[in-house]
Design a protein around this motif. Structure first.
Motif, PDB file in Angstrom:
ATOM      1  N   LYS A  23      -8.460  -4.888 -12.141  1.00  0.00           N
ATOM      2  CA  LYS A  23      -7.401  -5.566 -12.921  1.00  0.00           C
ATOM      3  C   LYS A  23      -6.081  -4.809 -12.809  1.00  0.00           C
ATOM      4  O   LYS A  23      -5.020  -5.394 -12.654  1.00  0.00           O
ATOM      5  CB  LYS A  23      -7.819  -5.676 -14.386  1.00  0.00           C
ATOM      6  N   LEU A  24      -6.182  -3.477 -12.921  1.00  0.00           N
ATOM      7  CA  LEU A  24      -4.987  -2.633 -12.810  1.00  0.00           C
ATOM      8  C   LEU A  24      -4.370  -2.797 -11.421  1.00  0.00           C
ATOM      9  O   LEU A  24      -3.146  -2.926 -11.281  1.00  0.00           O
ATOM     10  CB  LEU A  24      -5.370  -1.167 -13.055  1.00  0.00           C
ATOM     11  N   LEU A  25      -5.229  -2.820 -10.406  1.00  0.00           N
ATOM     12  CA  LEU A  25      -4.750  -2.978  -9.030  1.00  0.00           C
ATOM     13  C   LEU A  25      -4.029  -4.316  -8.873  1.00  0.00           C
ATOM     14  O   LEU A  25      -2.940  -4.378  -8.291  1.00  0.00           O
ATOM     15  CB  LEU A  25      -5.918  -2.901  -8.040  1.00  0.00           C
ATOM     16  N   GLU A  26      -4.629  -5.376  -9.427  1.00  0.00           N
ATOM     17  CA  GLU A  26      -4.013  -6.706  -9.318  1.00  0.00           C
ATOM     18  C   GLU A  26      -2.616  -6.708  -9.935  1.00  0.00           C
ATOM     19  O   GLU A  26      -1.661  -7.235  -9.364  1.00  0.00           O
ATOM     20  CB  GLU A  26      -4.904  -7.738 -10.023  1.00  0.00           C
ATOM     21  N   GLU A  27      -2.501  -6.077 -11.127  1.00  0.00           N
ATOM     22  CA  GLU A  27      -1.188  -6.000 -11.801  1.00  0.00           C
ATOM     23  C   GLU A  27      -0.171  -5.274 -10.919  1.00  0.00           C
ATOM     24  O   GLU A  27       0.962  -5.723 -10.743  1.00  0.00           O
ATOM     25  CB  GLU A  27      -1.321  -5.247 -13.137  1.00  0.00           C
ATOM     26  N   GLN A  28      -0.599  -4.118 -10.368  1.00  0.00           N
ATOM     27  CA  GLN A  28       0.312  -3.305  -9.546  1.00  0.00           C
ATOM     28  C   GLN A  28       0.728  -4.041  -8.270  1.00  0.00           C
ATOM     29  O   GLN A  28       1.860  -3.936  -7.827  1.00  0.00           O
ATOM     30  CB  GLN A  28      -0.375  -1.988  -9.160  1.00  0.00           C
ATOM     31  N   VAL A  29      -0.223  -4.793  -7.682  1.00  0.00           N
ATOM     32  CA  VAL A  29       0.096  -5.574  -6.469  1.00  0.00           C
ATOM     33  C   VAL A  29       1.154  -6.616  -6.803  1.00  0.00           C
ATOM     34  O   VAL A  29       2.118  -6.808  -6.061  1.00  0.00           O
ATOM     35  CB  VAL A  29      -1.178  -6.255  -5.897  1.00  0.00           C
ATOM     36  N   HIS A  30       0.987  -7.289  -7.957  1.00  0.00           N
ATOM     37  CA  HIS A  30       1.970  -8.313  -8.358  1.00  0.00           C
ATOM     38  C   HIS A  30       3.351  -7.704  -8.603  1.00  0.00           C
ATOM     39  O   HIS A  30       4.370  -8.267  -8.206  1.00  0.00           O
ATOM     40  CB  HIS A  30       1.496  -9.051  -9.617  1.00  0.00           C
ATOM     41  N   VAL A  31       3.360  -6.523  -9.268  1.00  0.00           N
ATOM     42  CA  VAL A  31       4.635  -5.836  -9.539  1.00  0.00           C
ATOM     43  C   VAL A  31       5.317  -5.475  -8.216  1.00  0.00           C
ATOM     44  O   VAL A  31       6.519  -5.717  -8.023  1.00  0.00           O
ATOM     45  CB  VAL A  31       4.401  -4.555 -10.390  1.00  0.00           C
ATOM     46  N   ALA A  32       4.537  -4.908  -7.283  1.00  0.00           N
ATOM     47  CA  ALA A  32       5.098  -4.516  -5.979  1.00  0.00           C
ATOM     48  C   ALA A  32       5.608  -5.737  -5.223  1.00  0.00           C
ATOM     49  O   ALA A  32       6.666  -5.693  -4.581  1.00  0.00           O
ATOM     50  CB  ALA A  32       4.028  -3.797  -5.152  1.00  0.00           C
ATOM     51  N   LEU A  33       4.864  -6.847  -5.335  1.00  0.00           N
ATOM     52  CA  LEU A  33       5.259  -8.079  -4.642  1.00  0.00           C
ATOM     53  C   LEU A  33       6.579  -8.608  -5.202  1.00  0.00           C
ATOM     54  O   LEU A  33       7.462  -9.037  -4.450  1.00  0.00           O
ATOM     55  CB  LEU A  33       4.153  -9.129  -4.810  1.00  0.00           C
ATOM     56  N   GLU A  34       6.702  -8.553  -6.542  1.00  0.00           N
ATOM     57  CA  GLU A  34       7.959  -9.000  -7.187  1.00  0.00           C
ATOM     58  C   GLU A  34       9.128  -8.129  -6.721  1.00  0.00           C
ATOM     59  O   GLU A  34      10.214  -8.617  -6.442  1.00  0.00           O
ATOM     60  CB  GLU A  34       7.840  -8.912  -8.724  1.00  0.00           C
ATOM     61  N   THR A  35       8.886  -6.816  -6.636  1.00  0.00           N
ATOM     62  CA  THR A  35       9.935  -5.886  -6.184  1.00  0.00           C
ATOM     63  C   THR A  35      10.383  -6.243  -4.768  1.00  0.00           C
ATOM     64  O   THR A  35      11.582  -6.282  -4.465  1.00  0.00           O
ATOM     65  CB  THR A  35       9.408  -4.430  -6.195  1.00  0.00           C
ATOM     66  N   LEU A  36       9.408  -6.520  -3.902  1.00  0.00           N
ATOM     67  CA  LEU A  36       9.726  -6.889  -2.508  1.00  0.00           C
ATOM     68  C   LEU A  36      10.515  -8.192  -2.455  1.00  0.00           C
ATOM     69  O   LEU A  36      11.461  -8.331  -1.688  1.00  0.00           O
ATOM     70  CB  LEU A  36       8.441  -7.035  -1.694  1.00  0.00           C
ATOM     71  N   LYS A  37      10.114  -9.147  -3.312  1.00  0.00           N
ATOM     72  CA  LYS A  37      10.820 -10.445  -3.341  1.00  0.00           C
ATOM     73  C   LYS A  37      12.272 -10.253  -3.761  1.00  0.00           C
ATOM     74  O   LYS A  37      13.178 -10.848  -3.199  1.00  0.00           O
ATOM     75  CB  LYS A  37      10.125 -11.400  -4.320  1.00  0.00           C
ATOM     76  N   THR A  59       0.846  -1.203   0.000  1.00  0.00           N
ATOM     77  CA  THR A  59       0.000   0.000   0.000  1.00  0.00           C
ATOM     78  C   THR A  59       0.878   1.249   0.000  1.00  0.00           C
ATOM     79  O   THR A  59       0.632   2.195  -0.759  1.00  0.00           O
ATOM     80  CB  THR A  59      -0.923   0.020   1.237  1.00  0.00           C
ATOM     81  N   GLY A  60       1.905   1.247   0.833  1.00  0.00           N
ATOM     82  CA  GLY A  60       2.836   2.380   0.896  1.00  0.00           C
ATOM     83  C   GLY A  60       3.493   2.645  -0.448  1.00  0.00           C
ATOM     84  O   GLY A  60       3.619   3.796  -0.888  1.00  0.00           O
ATOM     85  N   MET A  61       3.895   1.556  -1.131  1.00  0.00           N
ATOM     86  CA  MET A  61       4.544   1.696  -2.438  1.00  0.00           C
ATOM     87  C   MET A  61       3.572   2.294  -3.471  1.00  0.00           C
ATOM     88  O   MET A  61       3.925   3.166  -4.250  1.00  0.00           O
ATOM     89  CB  MET A  61       5.042   0.327  -2.925  1.00  0.00           C
ATOM     90  N   LEU A  62       2.322   1.801  -3.440  1.00  0.00           N
ATOM     91  CA  LEU A  62       1.325   2.282  -4.408  1.00  0.00           C
ATOM     92  C   LEU A  62       0.925   3.735  -4.135  1.00  0.00           C
ATOM     93  O   LEU A  62       0.630   4.487  -5.062  1.00  0.00           O
ATOM     94  CB  LEU A  62       0.070   1.392  -4.382  1.00  0.00           C
ATOM     95  N   LEU A  63       0.945   4.113  -2.852  1.00  0.00           N
ATOM     96  CA  LEU A  63       0.560   5.486  -2.489  1.00  0.00           C
ATOM     97  C   LEU A  63       1.598   6.530  -2.889  1.00  0.00           C
ATOM     98  O   LEU A  63       1.360   7.730  -2.782  1.00  0.00           O
ATOM     99  CB  LEU A  63       0.287   5.589  -0.982  1.00  0.00           C
ATOM    100  N   GLU A  64       2.782   6.055  -3.332  1.00  0.00           N
ATOM    101  CA  GLU A  64       3.817   6.992  -3.784  1.00  0.00           C
ATOM    102  C   GLU A  64       3.452   7.594  -5.148  1.00  0.00           C
ATOM    103  O   GLU A  64       4.056   8.553  -5.605  1.00  0.00           O
ATOM    104  CB  GLU A  64       5.175   6.285  -3.865  1.00  0.00           C
ATOM    105  N   GLN A  65       2.453   6.984  -5.800  1.00  0.00           N
ATOM    106  CA  GLN A  65       2.024   7.498  -7.110  1.00  0.00           C
ATOM    107  C   GLN A  65       1.165   8.749  -6.920  1.00  0.00           C
ATOM    108  O   GLN A  65       0.771   9.093  -5.823  1.00  0.00           O
ATOM    109  CB  GLN A  65       1.193   6.436  -7.839  1.00  0.00           C
ATOM    110  N   HIS A  66       0.846   9.396  -8.057  1.00  0.00           N
ATOM    111  CA  HIS A  66      -0.041  10.570  -7.998  1.00  0.00           C
ATOM    112  C   HIS A  66      -1.408  10.144  -7.503  1.00  0.00           C
ATOM    113  O   HIS A  66      -1.840   9.022  -7.713  1.00  0.00           O
ATOM    114  CB  HIS A  66      -0.192  11.200  -9.394  1.00  0.00           C
ATOM    115  N   ALA A  84      -3.628   8.527 -10.034  1.00  0.00           N
ATOM    116  CA  ALA A  84      -3.271   7.138 -10.338  1.00  0.00           C
ATOM    117  C   ALA A  84      -3.800   6.197  -9.262  1.00  0.00           C
ATOM    118  O   ALA A  84      -4.266   5.088  -9.543  1.00  0.00           O
ATOM    119  CB  ALA A  84      -1.753   7.008 -10.449  1.00  0.00           C
ATOM    120  N   VAL A  85      -3.728   6.658  -7.996  1.00  0.00           N
ATOM    121  CA  VAL A  85      -4.236   5.845  -6.880  1.00  0.00           C
ATOM    122  C   VAL A  85      -5.750   5.677  -7.004  1.00  0.00           C
ATOM    123  O   VAL A  85      -6.290   4.583  -6.814  1.00  0.00           O
ATOM    124  CB  VAL A  85      -3.874   6.488  -5.515  1.00  0.00           C
ATOM    125  N   SER A  86      -6.441   6.758  -7.377  1.00  0.00           N
ATOM    126  CA  SER A  86      -7.896   6.692  -7.560  1.00  0.00           C
ATOM    127  C   SER A  86      -8.253   5.697  -8.666  1.00  0.00           C
ATOM    128  O   SER A  86      -9.232   4.960  -8.566  1.00  0.00           O
ATOM    129  CB  SER A  86      -8.469   8.064  -7.931  1.00  0.00           C
TER     130      SER A  86
END
Length: 213
Positions: free
Chosen positions: A123-137, A104-111, A114-116
């Protein structure tokens, strides 16, 4: 695909209707915005379903509450940012990644815009969650945790879990914590950050203990 979703919707509606008769249709509709695999998991895991329904109920209540107009614009800006963060956390939390707060913190760094968009586009949220998860991994792999640190991690999770379980059932805290620690570390972190889910898991463990007696 649509038929499969319809079947999932019917199963969810039946489960939700028994507890939330009036809001069952609305709650089912909200949950159906989640990905299919998450919905199937919910139907198999009562604790996860209960937690998701509770979150949907809270979101529903927020929608129904008349918006309170603040006198100061600054208050409005900070309140709307907080609200965005809370809504985003609720949605991210459903994915059971074990890293809801970090993602959530990572996604909130966007404008803000974009968060809205993320809030209105599952679908967009799911993609972003996966990207953030990969980054964390990747970050975790770079740190190269050894087996020893994994054991330490489980020990810390166990200590935090025990203190929470003790508040709910001091008599059986040891047994219940032991049972919960058999779960994956990611699920344990989820339990620590989601009180509703923890209560459901403790309830399950208590039932298992009663049956075993």
């Amino acid at each position: 695909m649509d038929e499969a979703l319809e079947t999932l919707g019917e199963q969810l509606y039946t489960r939700i209707y028994s507890k939330h008769t009036e809001a069952a249709g609305k709650l089912t509709g909200m949950l159906l915005e989640l990905p299919g695999p998450v919905l199937r998991q919910m139907l198999q895991d009562e604790a996860m379903l209960t937690a998701a329904v509770e979150k949907a109920l809270r979101a529903l209540q927020l929608e129904l509450e008349p918006s309170r107009v603040s006198c100061k614009e600054e208050d409005e800006v900070s309140a709307s940012s907080d609200s965005l963060g809370e809504q985003l956390f609720e949605l991210v939390d459903v994915y059971n990644t074990g890293h809801s707060q970090k993602i959530t913190g990572m996604l909130l760094e966007q404008h803000k815009e974009a968060v809205s968009n993320l809030l209105s586009d599952p679908k967009l949220l799911e993609e972003q969650v996966h990207v953030a998860l990969e980054t964390l991994k990747e970050q975790n792999e770079e740190t190269d945790f050894s087996d020893v640190s994994d054991a330490d991690d489980t020990e810390k999770l166990g200590e935090r879990l025990f203190s929470l379980v003790e508040e709910m059932d001091s008599l059986h805290a040891n047994d219940i914590t032991g049972m919960l620690l058999e779960m994956e570390p990611a699920v344990l972190r989820q339990l620590l950050s989601d009180h509703t889910m923890l209560e459901a898991a403790v309830g399950k463990a208590q039932s298992a203990l009663d049956t075993g007696r």
